[in-house]
Design an enzyme around this catalytic site. Structure first.
Site, PDB file in Angstrom:
ATOM      1  N   GLY A  10      28.597  -0.321  47.770  1.00 17.11           N
ATOM      2  CA  GLY A  10      29.225   0.548  48.782  1.00 17.11           C
ATOM      3  C   GLY A  10      30.558  -0.050  49.215  1.00 17.11           C
ATOM      4  O   GLY A  10      30.586  -1.092  49.877  1.00 17.11           O
ATOM      5  N   ASN A  92      26.238   4.799  52.443  1.00 16.36           N
ATOM      6  CA  ASN A  92      26.192   5.743  53.563  1.00 16.36           C
ATOM      7  C   ASN A  92      24.748   6.160  53.876  1.00 16.36           C
ATOM      8  O   ASN A  92      23.928   6.271  52.970  1.00 16.36           O
ATOM      9  CB  ASN A  92      27.078   6.962  53.290  1.00 16.36           C
ATOM     10  CG  ASN A  92      27.067   7.365  51.830  1.00 16.36           C
ATOM     11  OD1 ASN A  92      27.025   6.523  50.940  1.00 16.36           O
ATOM     12  ND2 ASN A  92      27.069   8.644  51.575  1.00 16.36           N
ATOM     13  N   GLU A 162      25.942  -4.175  60.926  1.00 14.80           N
ATOM     14  CA  GLU A 162      27.353  -4.435  61.202  1.00 14.80           C
ATOM     15  C   GLU A 162      27.755  -3.783  62.522  1.00 14.80           C
ATOM     16  O   GLU A 162      27.424  -2.640  62.774  1.00 14.80           O
ATOM     17  CB  GLU A 162      28.203  -3.870  60.050  1.00 14.80           C
ATOM     18  CG  GLU A 162      29.667  -4.184  60.172  1.00 14.80           C
ATOM     19  CD  GLU A 162      29.919  -5.649  60.483  1.00 14.80           C
ATOM     20  OE1 GLU A 162      29.547  -6.503  59.682  1.00 14.80           O
ATOM     21  OE2 GLU A 162      30.482  -5.943  61.562  1.00 14.80           O
ATOM     22  N   LYS A 222      20.478  -2.424  66.196  1.00 14.81           N
ATOM     23  CA  LYS A 222      21.701  -1.723  65.790  1.00 14.81           C
ATOM     24  C   LYS A 222      21.718  -0.299  66.354  1.00 14.81           C
ATOM     25  O   LYS A 222      22.710   0.145  66.929  1.00 14.81           O
ATOM     26  CB  LYS A 222      21.797  -1.708  64.255  1.00 14.81           C
ATOM     27  CG  LYS A 222      22.920  -0.864  63.699  1.00 14.81           C
ATOM     28  CD  LYS A 222      24.293  -1.375  64.102  1.00 14.81           C
ATOM     29  CE  LYS A 222      25.355  -0.324  63.870  1.00 14.81           C
ATOM     30  NZ  LYS A 222      26.684  -0.717  64.316  1.00 14.81           N
ATOM     31  N   ALA A 225      22.260  -0.541  70.124  1.00 14.78           N
ATOM     32  CA  ALA A 225      23.635  -0.863  70.527  1.00 14.78           C
ATOM     33  C   ALA A 225      24.503   0.399  70.491  1.00 14.78           C
ATOM     34  O   ALA A 225      25.234   0.687  71.446  1.00 14.78           O
ATOM     35  CB  ALA A 225      24.212  -1.934  69.600  1.00 14.78           C
ATOM     36  N   SER A 271      37.085  11.057  77.658  1.00 16.51           N
ATOM     37  CA  SER A 271      37.807  11.606  76.507  1.00 16.51           C
ATOM     38  C   SER A 271      37.281  12.990  76.191  1.00 16.51           C
ATOM     39  O   SER A 271      36.346  13.489  76.822  1.00 16.51           O
ATOM     40  CB  SER A 271      37.594  10.700  75.282  1.00 16.51           C
ATOM     41  OG  SER A 271      36.261  10.800  74.840  1.00 16.51           O
ATOM     42  N   CYS A 278      29.128   7.362  63.218  1.00 13.63           N
ATOM     43  CA  CYS A 278      27.845   6.716  63.530  1.00 13.63           C
ATOM     44  C   CYS A 278      27.180   7.088  64.845  1.00 13.63           C
ATOM     45  O   CYS A 278      25.957   7.220  64.884  1.00 13.63           O
ATOM     46  CB  CYS A 278      27.994   5.218  63.426  1.00 13.63           C
ATOM     47  SG  CYS A 278      28.286   4.719  61.716  1.00 13.63           S
ATOM     48  N   PHE A 340      39.279  10.206  64.444  1.00 13.18           N
ATOM     49  CA  PHE A 340      38.368  10.198  65.596  1.00 13.18           C
ATOM     50  C   PHE A 340      38.757   9.181  66.653  1.00 13.18           C
ATOM     51  O   PHE A 340      38.250   9.208  67.769  1.00 13.18           O
ATOM     52  CB  PHE A 340      36.912  10.021  65.139  1.00 13.18           C
ATOM     53  CG  PHE A 340      36.513   8.614  64.813  1.00 13.18           C
ATOM     54  CD1 PHE A 340      36.746   8.089  63.554  1.00 13.18           C
ATOM     55  CD2 PHE A 340      35.883   7.811  65.755  1.00 13.18           C
ATOM     56  CE1 PHE A 340      36.365   6.783  63.242  1.00 13.18           C
ATOM     57  CE2 PHE A 340      35.491   6.513  65.460  1.00 13.18           C
ATOM     58  CZ  PHE A 340      35.736   6.003  64.203  1.00 13.18           C
ATOM     59  N   ARG A 348      35.562  11.416  60.365  1.00  7.70           N
ATOM     60  CA  ARG A 348      34.189  11.916  60.443  1.00  7.70           C
ATOM     61  C   ARG A 348      33.792  12.197  61.891  1.00  7.70           C
ATOM     62  O   ARG A 348      33.985  11.361  62.770  1.00  7.70           O
ATOM     63  CB  ARG A 348      33.225  10.907  59.787  1.00  7.70           C
ATOM     64  CG  ARG A 348      33.408  10.868  58.274  1.00  7.70           C
ATOM     65  CD  ARG A 348      32.531   9.823  57.616  1.00  7.70           C
ATOM     66  NE  ARG A 348      33.009   8.474  57.860  1.00  7.70           N
ATOM     67  CZ  ARG A 348      32.440   7.383  57.339  1.00  7.70           C
ATOM     68  NH1 ARG A 348      31.377   7.493  56.561  1.00  7.70           N
ATOM     69  NH2 ARG A 348      32.947   6.194  57.588  1.00  7.70           N
TER      70      ARG A 348
END
Ligand code: NAD
Ligand code: UGA
Length: 464
Positions: A10, A92, A162, A222, A225, A271, A278, A340, A348
């Protein structure tokens, strides 16, 4: 266990930058990043390093330093697997678009394909590292596939999620708040595998910032978070609507609240809604997992973060229509920013896509400018929604090469990405070249209301 060859399956927004930094910091390791996407690998190998497929401040310099020395990009997945002592899987894991869990669960098709390919190719023991964000307990499925090859090869599975954010990927990788490594802490082989990965990161990350846990805690941390971060954005966005009704200013509220050290100042910027590949997918995944365990209250609690975010995007777009006398049909609207967030070319789930789609429903003419996003990406993002025909999109949406061009003769401007260059625009000149009244909608709280109103704009922002 001494690691010499690393492979990463990836070559995307995570695999590319992460491996580039590992290669830079550990010149004694050979790092090969593989991908089935030939175009992407060709771009990573482009002799002009400015053409690498991912825009991240500082990344091209690192690639320039390490590429060809101990950093390689290739489409030969089998050879890279065969050679590697340690394999990162960084493919992905989007939301499923079909079948059970459609629109919620993570699609683990690509992860499973990787596991099967590794199982088929591997001839000696390997450490497999989950770098992709995965539902808690995915490592069990991977283990199942890898342990049933019948060829005696042994695999250790680690979870190493990550935490980098796009736009600051290099900085985040070089100085992570923490590195998280989950593994089989109950066996010597598990501990040895974890130690091997710890020692790679320890080349540049202080040991006290490298956290080791069991695999399930790591996988779930993950998702947690990202859910907490997105929740802060939805929380302040919820307040922004109340601020607009009451005369409070959301920036002042955020500052007052964030100065409480228990709350902290970060991630409280109101915003037009969070985007990115994600936050939404990981929260939906969390909601799905909670539901599968019958934890409906837990699921509903987190789903509200997404509901609030959808509302924020929609009400921003609806306000444009309402303010322009309830019709934008045939009116020119300039969209400044498509990514974004700033400093990335990733689009995305960008709020710009949804705001534009809403305005297209109202038959507006759209002019888009983004400093890093290519026109084809803008069209692909709109086409992917399947709400308008490709012909209509290409007729009504034009992608231009400067903010000035987008705003010329426009009825309204919507600032949807906080690119620094939008702050520096000659707003007086922009105003002069627009139709009057000149409406300006700041979805990022980038511009100063007083300055814009003094120029003559009808100015609208989020949260005051
Ligand atoms: P991406 O879509 O940019 O990259 C994934 C790459 O994997 C693609 O280039 C694809 O062609 C390749 N791929 C898929 N299946 C393959 C296979 N079988 N063999 C070889 N290559 C294959 O995705 P990304 O943004 O890098 O995200 C990857 C993972 O990291 C996801 O799980 C995501 O949730 C997680 N993550 C992303 C970010 C981020 O900022 N983008 C941050 C943290 C974690
Ligand atoms: C996010 C997390 O910050 C990373 O830690 C995580 O690794 C990553 O998701 C992931 O798993 O993919 P990213 O989506 O790249 O990173 O970028 P963020 O800086 O988190 O921004 C996400 C969205 O929230 C953007 O649209 C941004 O504009 C918006 N945002 C962020 C706000 O509207 N207000 C804020 O205060 C912060």
């Amino acid at each position: 266990m001494k690691i010499k060859n690393i492979c990463c399956i990836g070559a995307g927004y995570v695999g590319g930058p992460t491996m580039a930094v590992i290669a830079q910091k550990c010149p004694n390791l050979d790092v090969t990043v593989v991908d089935i996407n030939e175009k992407r690998i060709a771009a990573w190998n482009d002799p002009d390093v400015e053409n690498i497929p991912i825009y991240e401040p500082g990344l091209s310099e690192i690639v320039k330093e390490a590429r060809g020395r101990n950093l390689f990009f290739s489409t030969d997945v089998d050879t890279a697997i065969d050679k590697a002592d340690m394999i990162f899987i960084s493919v992905n894991t989007p939301t499923k678009t079909y079948g059970i869990g459609k629109g919620m669960a993570a699609d683990l098709k690509w992860i499973e394909l990787c596991a099967r390919q590794i199982a088929e190719v591997a001839k000696n023991d390997k450490i497999i590292v989950e770098k992709s964000t995965l539902p808690v307990r995915t490592a069990a499925a991977l283990k199942d596939i890898l342990d049933n090859t019948g060829n005696g090869v042994k695999f250790q599975i680690l979870s190493n999620p990550e935490f980098l954010a796009e736009g600051t990927a290099v900085e985040d990788l070089e100085k992570p708040d923490r590195v998280l490594i989950g593994g089989d802490i109950d066996t010597p082989e598990g501990k040895e595998a974890m130690e091997a990965l710890v020692s790679i990161y320890a080349s540049w990350v202080p040991k006290e910032n490298i956290l080791t846990t069991n695999v399930w805690s790591s996988e779930l941390s993950k998702l947690t978070a990202n859910a907490f971060l997105a929740q802060r954005v939805s929380s302040i966005n919820a307040m922004s609507e109340l601020c607009e009704k009451t005369g409070a200013d959301v920036n002042e509220v955020a500052k007052a609240v964030g100065m409480d050290s228990r709350v902290g100042p970060k991630f409280l910027k109101a915003s037009v809604g969070f985007g990115g590949s994600c936050f939404q997918k990981d929260i939906l995944n969390l909601v799905y997992i909670a539901k599968t365990f019958g934890l409906n209250e837990v699921a509903d609690y987190w789903e509200q973060v997404i509901i609030m975010n959808d509302h924020q995007k929609r009400r921003f777009a609806a306000n444009i229509v309402k303010t322009l006398y309830n019709t934008v049909s045939g009116k020119k609207i300039a969209i400044l920013g498509w990514a974004f967030k700033k400093d990335t070319n990733d689009t995305r789930e960008s709020a710009a896509i949804y705001v534009t789609d809403y305005l297209l429903n109202e038959q507006a003419e759209i002019l888009v400018y983004d400093p890093k996003v290519k026109p084809e990406q803008v069209y692909a993002d709109l086409e992917y929604l399947c709400t308008h025909s490709n012909e209509e999109i290409r007729e009504r949406v034009k992608v231009v090469t400067s903010a000035e061009e987008a705003c010329k003769d426009a009825h309204a401007i919507a600032v949807l990405t906080e690119w620094d260059e939008f702050k520096e625009l000659d707003w007086k000149e922009v105003y002069e070249n627009m139709l009057k009244p000149a409406f300006l909608f700041d979805g990022r709280r980038l511009l100063n209301r007083k300055v814009m109103e003094n120029i003559g704009f009808e100015f609208y922002t989020i949260g005051n």
